[in-house]
Scaffold this active site. Structure first.
Site, PDB file in Angstrom:
ATOM      1  N   ALA A 189       8.288  -7.615  -2.337  1.00 54.04           N
ATOM      2  CA  ALA A 189       8.194  -6.366  -2.683  1.00 54.04           C
ATOM      3  C   ALA A 189       6.968  -5.461  -2.144  1.00 54.04           C
ATOM      4  O   ALA A 189       6.150  -5.177  -2.414  1.00 54.04           O
ATOM      5  CB  ALA A 189       7.781  -6.456  -4.340  1.00 54.04           C
ATOM      6  N   ASP A 209      -7.155  -9.258  -2.173  1.00 53.59           N
ATOM      7  CA  ASP A 209      -7.264 -10.620  -2.963  1.00 53.59           C
ATOM      8  C   ASP A 209      -8.586 -11.287  -2.550  1.00 53.59           C
ATOM      9  O   ASP A 209      -8.634 -12.154  -1.917  1.00 53.59           O
ATOM     10  CB  ASP A 209      -6.118 -11.101  -3.100  1.00 53.59           C
ATOM     11  CG  ASP A 209      -4.962 -10.500  -3.652  1.00 53.59           C
ATOM     12  OD1 ASP A 209      -4.848 -10.412  -4.736  1.00 53.59           O
ATOM     13  OD2 ASP A 209      -4.340  -9.908  -2.842  1.00 53.59           O
ATOM     14  N   HIS A 234       4.899  -3.434   0.347  1.00 55.34           N
ATOM     15  CA  HIS A 234       4.470  -2.080   0.574  1.00 55.34           C
ATOM     16  C   HIS A 234       3.635  -1.812   1.868  1.00 55.34           C
ATOM     17  O   HIS A 234       3.422  -2.920   2.579  1.00 55.34           O
ATOM     18  CB  HIS A 234       3.530  -1.688  -0.835  1.00 55.34           C
ATOM     19  CG  HIS A 234       2.672  -2.729  -1.077  1.00 55.34           C
ATOM     20  ND1 HIS A 234       1.324  -3.022  -0.131  1.00 55.34           N
ATOM     21  CD2 HIS A 234       2.435  -3.654  -1.960  1.00 55.34           C
ATOM     22  CE1 HIS A 234       0.846  -3.815  -0.667  1.00 55.34           C
ATOM     23  NE2 HIS A 234       0.998  -4.238  -1.770  1.00 55.34           N
ATOM     24  N   HIS A 255       0.942  -4.720   2.900  1.00 53.68           N
ATOM     25  CA  HIS A 255       1.702  -5.716   3.441  1.00 53.68           C
ATOM     26  C   HIS A 255       1.947  -5.459   5.026  1.00 53.68           C
ATOM     27  O   HIS A 255       1.848  -6.369   5.829  1.00 53.68           O
ATOM     28  CB  HIS A 255       2.921  -6.343   2.580  1.00 53.68           C
ATOM     29  CG  HIS A 255       2.853  -6.760   1.514  1.00 53.68           C
ATOM     30  ND1 HIS A 255       3.459  -6.236   0.085  1.00 53.68           N
ATOM     31  CD2 HIS A 255       2.148  -7.757   0.884  1.00 53.68           C
ATOM     32  CE1 HIS A 255       2.882  -6.796  -0.865  1.00 53.68           C
ATOM     33  NE2 HIS A 255       2.635  -7.564  -0.420  1.00 53.68           N
ATOM     34  N   GLY A 294      -5.112 -10.373   2.833  1.00 48.92           N
ATOM     35  CA  GLY A 294      -5.601  -8.921   2.475  1.00 48.92           C
ATOM     36  C   GLY A 294      -6.876  -9.107   1.749  1.00 48.92           C
ATOM     37  O   GLY A 294      -7.123 -10.200   0.993  1.00 48.92           O
TER      38      GLY A 294
HETATM   39  P1  AMP Z   1       1.192 -10.820  -2.364  1.00 48.46           P
HETATM   40  O1  AMP Z   1       2.598 -10.542  -1.858  1.00 48.46           O
HETATM   41  O2  AMP Z   1       0.698  -9.892  -3.431  1.00 48.46           O
HETATM   42  O3  AMP Z   1       0.722 -12.252  -2.606  1.00 48.46           O
HETATM   43  O4  AMP Z   1       0.239 -10.551  -1.132  1.00 48.46           O
HETATM   44  C1  AMP Z   1       0.345 -10.851  -0.045  1.00 48.46           C
HETATM   45  C2  AMP Z   1      -0.707 -10.678   1.116  1.00 48.46           C
HETATM   46  O5  AMP Z   1      -0.958  -9.005   1.067  1.00 48.46           O
HETATM   47  C3  AMP Z   1      -1.968 -11.169   0.409  1.00 48.46           C
HETATM   48  O6  AMP Z   1      -2.823 -11.628   1.491  1.00 48.46           O
HETATM   49  C4  AMP Z   1      -2.672  -9.782  -0.082  1.00 48.46           C
HETATM   50  O7  AMP Z   1      -4.181  -9.900  -0.346  1.00 48.46           O
HETATM   51  C5  AMP Z   1      -2.220  -8.761   0.668  1.00 48.46           C
HETATM   52  N1  AMP Z   1      -2.148  -7.278   0.188  1.00 48.46           N
HETATM   53  C6  AMP Z   1      -1.914  -7.097  -1.007  1.00 48.46           C
HETATM   54  N2  AMP Z   1      -2.218  -5.997  -1.522  1.00 48.46           N
HETATM   55  C7  AMP Z   1      -2.674  -5.161  -0.127  1.00 48.46           C
HETATM   56  C8  AMP Z   1      -3.205  -4.035   0.051  1.00 48.46           C
HETATM   57  N3  AMP Z   1      -2.803  -2.857  -0.863  1.00 48.46           N
HETATM   58  N4  AMP Z   1      -3.554  -3.841   1.251  1.00 48.46           N
HETATM   59  C9  AMP Z   1      -3.769  -4.886   2.082  1.00 48.46           C
HETATM   60  N5  AMP Z   1      -3.297  -6.096   1.930  1.00 48.46           N
HETATM   61  C10 AMP Z   1      -3.016  -6.375   0.614  1.00 48.46           C
END
Ligand code: AMP
Length: 285
Positions: A32, A152, A34, A37, A149
Site C-alpha cells: 500500500a 517508525d 505512498h 515509501h 523510515g
Molecule cells: P510499512 O510498509 O508501513 O511497514 O513501512 C515500510 C517502511 O516505510 C518503514 O521503514 C517505515 O518506517 C517507512 N515509512 C512509513 N511511513 C513513512 C513516511 N510517511 N515517510 C517515510 N517513511 C515511511
C-alpha cells in the site's frame, strides 16, 4: 524492474549482481505504498547499485488479527509505482518461504527493554514479529544497506539494536518522515480514515510541533498534559504520548543533559491507529 516471488530466483539474481561487484540496498515494506515509501526507494538508489523493495504483510507482527485482515493490499498499483521509480527488484515472497515449518526464524536477543515501552506496551509481541521478519529478509537479501523510515522510530531503534547484537553485515539508513501538506504523516493506514477523522488527524503533528516549541521552556509533564487535552478535545483518543531519550527510549522528566530527545505518540482516529514522532532536541546523526 524484476519481480520475484520465489526466494531461490531472487537469490540467483542478486548473487549475479554481487559477483559483478554491485552493492544492494533494501527497503522492506508491507505495501500500500505512498510517497513516504517511494522516498525510501530513492534513498536506497542513492546508496547502492541495486535497489530491492519487498512487500510482505507479516502476520507475526500483528497483535490484532482484525488489523491484519484490514491491512490494505494493492499489489498491482504498488508494482506500477515501483516500476515508475526505476526500482530494480520487487520481492513479494510467499509466506511458506519466509517461515518454512522446518526453520526456526525467531530472534532471541536481549532487547534491553526497548521492546517493552510505547508500541511494545500497547502491541505485545509486535516487535518480536517485526525483528523476526527483518532478520529473515536480511538473511535472504543480504543487502549492504537497509533503508527504513523515521516514521517508525522505535522500530528502527530496535532494528539497529538487533544489527549490533547479531553483528549483521548491513548498514541502517534512516529516511525522514514524509507528510501530507497539512502535516499528517503519510501512512498506509490513512486510507482507512473516515473523511471526518482525516480532517482531524493533522492535530497530531500540530501537537508534536507544539512540544518542540515548548521543550526546555516548560516542564515535560505540563507539555504532555496539554497535548493530551488538545487531542481529546478534538475527538481523537490518545493511546500514549512519551517524551523519551532517543537512544534508550527511556521516559524523561527533565530535558537537561539529554542531547537527543524524541516525542512519540499513538492516537486512535476512530478505529484507525496512527503513530508519529518528532525529534525535539538533537538529530539522528
Ligand atoms: P510499512 O510498509 O508501513 O511497514 O513501512 C515500510 C517502511 O516505510 C518503514 O521503514 C517505515 O518506517 C517507512 N515509512 C512509513 N511511513 C513513512 C513516511 N510517511 N515517510 C517515510 N517513511 C515511511
Amino acid at each position: 524492474m524484476q519481480l520475484f516471488t520465489s526466494l531461490n530466483n531472487l537469490q540467483i539474481f542478486l548473487n549475479q549482481e554481487k559477483s559483478l561487484g554491485k552493492t544492494i540496498s533494501f527497503v522492506p515494506t508491507m505495501g500500500a505504498l505512498h510517497s513516504g515509501h517511494i522516498s525510501l526507494i530513492q534513498l536506497a538508489q542513492k546508496h547502492a547499485d541495486v535497489s530491492v523493495c519487498s512487500i510482505f504483510v507479516n502476520p507475526t507482527q500483528f497483535n490484532n488479527p482484525e488489523d491484519l485482515i484490514k491491512y490494505p493490499r494493492m499489489l498491482e498499483r504498488d508494482a506500477y509505482l515501483l516500476e515508475k521509480e526505476d526500482c530494480d527488484v520487487l520481492f513479494v515472497p510467499r509466506i511458506d518461504e519466509i517461515y518454512p515449518p522446518d526453520l526456526d526464524t525467531s530472534v532471541n536477543i536481549e532487547l534491553g527493554g526497548l521492546d517493552l515501552v510505547m508500541e511494545g506496551e500497547f502491541r505485545p509481541g509486535h516487535f518480536k514479529g517485526m525483528l523476526q521478519v527483518v532478520n529473515r529478509l536480511l538473511d535472504i537479501v543480504k543487502a549492504d544497506f537497509l533503508v527504513m523510515g523515521q516514521k517508525d522510530f522505535q522500530q528502527f531503534t530496535l532494528v539497529q539494536h538487533m544489527i549490533q547484537q547479531l553483528s549483521l553485515p548491513v548498514k541502517l539508513i534512516i529516511g525522514e518522515t514524509l507528510r501530507e501538506t497539512d502535516g499528517l504523516a503519510m501512512s498506509s493506514r490513512n486510507l482507512r480514515l473516515t473523511p471526518e477523522m482525516r480532517e482531524k488527524a493533522p492535530i497530531i503533528f500540530e501537537c508534536l510541533m507544539q512540544l518542540k516549541r515548548d521543550i526546555g521552556q516548560k516542564p515535560i509533564a505540563e507539555m504532555c498534559s496539554k497535548v493530551w487535552q488538545l487531542i481529546t478535545e478534538k475527538g481523537l483518543k490518545m493511546e500514549y504520548l512519551q517524551v523519551v531519550d532517543g537512544i534508550r527510549l527511556e521516559l524523561l522528566e527533565n530535558p537537561e543533559n539529554h542531547p537527543f530527545i524524541v516525542a512519540c505518540i499513538a492516537v486512535w482516529a476512530g478505529d484507525v491507529r496512527l503513530i508519529d514522532n518528532l525529534i525535539l532536541k538533537g538529530s539522528l546523526n
